[in-house]
Design a protein around this motif. Sequence first.
Motif, mmCIF file in Angstrom:
data_model
loop_
_atom_site.group_PDB
_atom_site.id
_atom_site.type_symbol
_atom_site.label_atom_id
_atom_site.label_comp_id
_atom_site.label_asym_id
_atom_site.label_seq_id
_atom_site.Cartn_x
_atom_site.Cartn_y
_atom_site.Cartn_z
ATOM 1 N N GLY A 1 5.093 5.108 -4.635
ATOM 2 C CA GLY A 1 5.632 3.755 -4.509
ATOM 3 C C GLY A 1 6.312 3.588 -3.193
ATOM 4 O O GLY A 1 6.482 4.394 -2.526
ATOM 5 N N GLY A 2 6.650 2.367 -3.224
ATOM 6 C CA GLY A 2 7.506 1.849 -2.131
ATOM 7 C C GLY A 2 6.976 1.963 -0.834
ATOM 8 O O GLY A 2 7.133 2.106 0.222
ATOM 9 N N ILE A 3 5.406 1.686 -0.967
ATOM 10 C CA ILE A 3 4.853 1.621 0.229
ATOM 11 C C ILE A 3 4.385 0.078 0.856
ATOM 12 O O ILE A 3 4.517 -0.779 0.210
ATOM 13 N N THR B 1 0.585 -15.666 3.466
ATOM 14 C CA THR B 1 1.819 -15.475 4.463
ATOM 15 C C THR B 1 1.859 -14.054 4.888
ATOM 16 O O THR B 1 1.099 -13.246 4.506
ATOM 17 N N ASN B 2 2.783 -14.090 5.968
ATOM 18 C CA ASN B 2 3.215 -12.575 6.288
ATOM 19 C C ASN B 2 4.341 -12.221 5.529
ATOM 20 O O ASN B 2 5.004 -11.082 6.001
ATOM 21 N N ASN B 3 4.613 -12.363 4.369
ATOM 22 C CA ASN B 3 5.585 -12.100 3.618
ATOM 23 C C ASN B 3 5.271 -10.691 3.105
ATOM 24 O O ASN B 3 4.240 -10.410 2.567
ATOM 25 N N THR B 4 5.955 -9.723 3.199
ATOM 26 C CA THR B 4 5.876 -8.210 2.887
ATOM 27 C C THR B 4 6.333 -7.997 1.549
ATOM 28 O O THR B 4 7.202 -8.690 0.915
ATOM 29 N N LYS B 5 5.789 -6.935 0.911
ATOM 30 C CA LYS B 5 6.339 -6.315 -0.137
ATOM 31 C C LYS B 5 5.991 -4.901 -0.384
ATOM 32 O O LYS B 5 5.359 -4.401 0.631
ATOM 33 N N SER B 6 6.789 -4.278 -1.373
ATOM 34 C CA SER B 6 6.403 -2.711 -1.553
ATOM 35 C C SER B 6 5.437 -2.708 -2.654
ATOM 36 O O SER B 6 5.479 -3.390 -3.682
ATOM 37 N N GLU C 1 -6.574 8.966 9.915
ATOM 38 C CA GLU C 1 -5.779 7.677 9.402
ATOM 39 C C GLU C 1 -5.690 7.711 7.768
ATOM 40 O O GLU C 1 -6.741 7.891 7.263
ATOM 41 N N THR C 2 -4.448 7.455 7.364
ATOM 42 C CA THR C 2 -4.402 7.276 6.014
ATOM 43 C C THR C 2 -4.168 6.169 5.444
ATOM 44 O O THR C 2 -3.270 5.289 5.953
ATOM 45 N N TYR C 3 -4.876 5.374 4.559
ATOM 46 C CA TYR C 3 -4.621 4.203 3.955
ATOM 47 C C TYR C 3 -4.262 4.540 2.524
ATOM 48 O O TYR C 3 -4.560 5.306 1.852
ATOM 49 N N TYR C 4 -3.508 3.618 1.850
ATOM 50 C CA TYR C 4 -3.047 3.508 0.370
ATOM 51 C C TYR C 4 -3.807 2.386 0.134
ATOM 52 O O TYR C 4 -3.685 1.311 0.214
ATOM 53 N N GLY C 5 -4.603 2.373 -1.403
ATOM 54 C CA GLY C 5 -5.138 1.407 -1.643
ATOM 55 C C GLY C 5 -4.597 0.917 -3.098
ATOM 56 O O GLY C 5 -4.249 1.816 -4.131
ATOM 57 N N LEU D 1 -6.174 -2.337 1.046
ATOM 58 C CA LEU D 1 -5.836 -1.039 1.684
ATOM 59 C C LEU D 1 -4.601 -1.356 2.682
ATOM 60 O O LEU D 1 -4.673 -2.309 3.415
ATOM 61 N N THR D 2 -3.432 -0.519 2.898
ATOM 62 C CA THR D 2 -2.383 -0.762 3.723
ATOM 63 C C THR D 2 -2.218 0.789 4.462
ATOM 64 O O THR D 2 -2.239 1.835 3.464
ATOM 65 N N ASP D 3 -1.727 0.791 5.742
ATOM 66 C CA ASP D 3 -1.221 2.076 6.206
ATOM 67 C C ASP D 3 0.254 2.383 6.041
ATOM 68 O O ASP D 3 0.665 3.396 6.289
ATOM 69 N N GLY D 4 0.880 1.441 5.430
ATOM 70 C CA GLY D 4 2.079 1.370 4.884
ATOM 71 C C GLY D 4 3.285 1.356 6.287
ATOM 72 O O GLY D 4 4.389 1.646 6.024
ATOM 73 N N LYS D 5 2.677 1.261 7.439
ATOM 74 C CA LYS D 5 3.618 1.222 8.499
ATOM 75 C C LYS D 5 4.000 -0.081 8.972
ATOM 76 O O LYS D 5 3.354 -1.014 9.129
ATOM 77 N N SER D 6 5.513 -0.033 9.679
ATOM 78 C CA SER D 6 5.725 -1.268 10.228
ATOM 79 C C SER D 6 5.296 -1.718 11.302
ATOM 80 O O SER D 6 4.784 -0.672 12.125
#
Length: 244
Positions: free
Chosen positions: A180-182, A191-196, A213-217, A227-232
Motif C-alpha cells: 500500500g501507499g504506492i 489530470t496530474n492529480n496524484t494518489k496512493s 525495473e519494477t512496476y506495481y499493477g 502500472l506505476t513505478d511509484g517514484k516521484s
Amino acid sequence: MKKVLIAVSLLATVTFGLAGCGSNSASKEASSTKVTSKNQDKISEYEGIIKTARDFNENGHYKASNKALNGIRIADLTKKGFGSLKTEYFQIQKSNDAFLLKEGKKQNQVASSNGSTTNLNTNNSFSDFSKFVGDYSFYNYDPDRLQSDLIIDSDGTVVQENTDDTSFHGVATISSDSQGGILSYDVTSGTNNTKSINANVKIVVTWSNGQNETYYGYTSYDGDAVLTDGKSYDGDLVNEVWVQ
C-alpha cells in the motif's frame, strides 16, 4: 346519450395519450440526434487519425502507427457512434503490437546468443494474470520525455516504444503483491492529480541492457489495468505510470 358522451370522452383521452407518446418519441429522437451531432466533430477527427495509423501500418511503420493511435482517447470509443472506430482502433493496434513483439523476441534472442549474462528467457508467470497483458500508453504523455507505449506479451516479452522512434526490449515476470501507499496518478480524472494505491501485482522487467525495473499493477476505477513505478518525478509528478 350518456354512453355516447362516455365514448367521445374516452376517444379524446386515447387520442391525447397517443399524441403525448408521439411527442415523447420525437423528443427522444431529437435528443439522440443532438448527441450524435455533438460527437460528429470528434468522430471526424478520429477517422483522420485512424486513416493515418492504418496507412503507417500497411507500410510497415508500426511504431509510427501506434504513435498516431495515441491521439485517440480510449474512453471516447465507448460512446454512441464510435463503434466502428473502436473496432478498427484495436485491429490496427493488435497488428502493430504483434510485429513489435516479434521484433522484441528476436532482439532478446540475439542478446542472449551474444553471450549476455542477462536472463531474457520467457516464462508463464502471466498465465494467472492475463489482465495485465496487453498494450499500455504512457500517462501524462510528454513528447520531451522518452516513454510512449509499453507492450507486454503473455510469455513475458516486453517492448517499450519511445518518442524518438527507438525501443527497449526485455522480459518481465509478475507476482501477487499487496503493498500500500504506492504513488500513482488518478488516471480516471485526466489530470496530474496524484494518489496512493494498493498494489495487486508486482512486475519486474529485465531489460536487454541488464537493468531491472519494477512496476506495481492495480485496477483503476474505470476497470483499466494501470502500472506505476511509484517514484516521484520533478517534484509533484510520478516518474512512470502506464494505462492499458
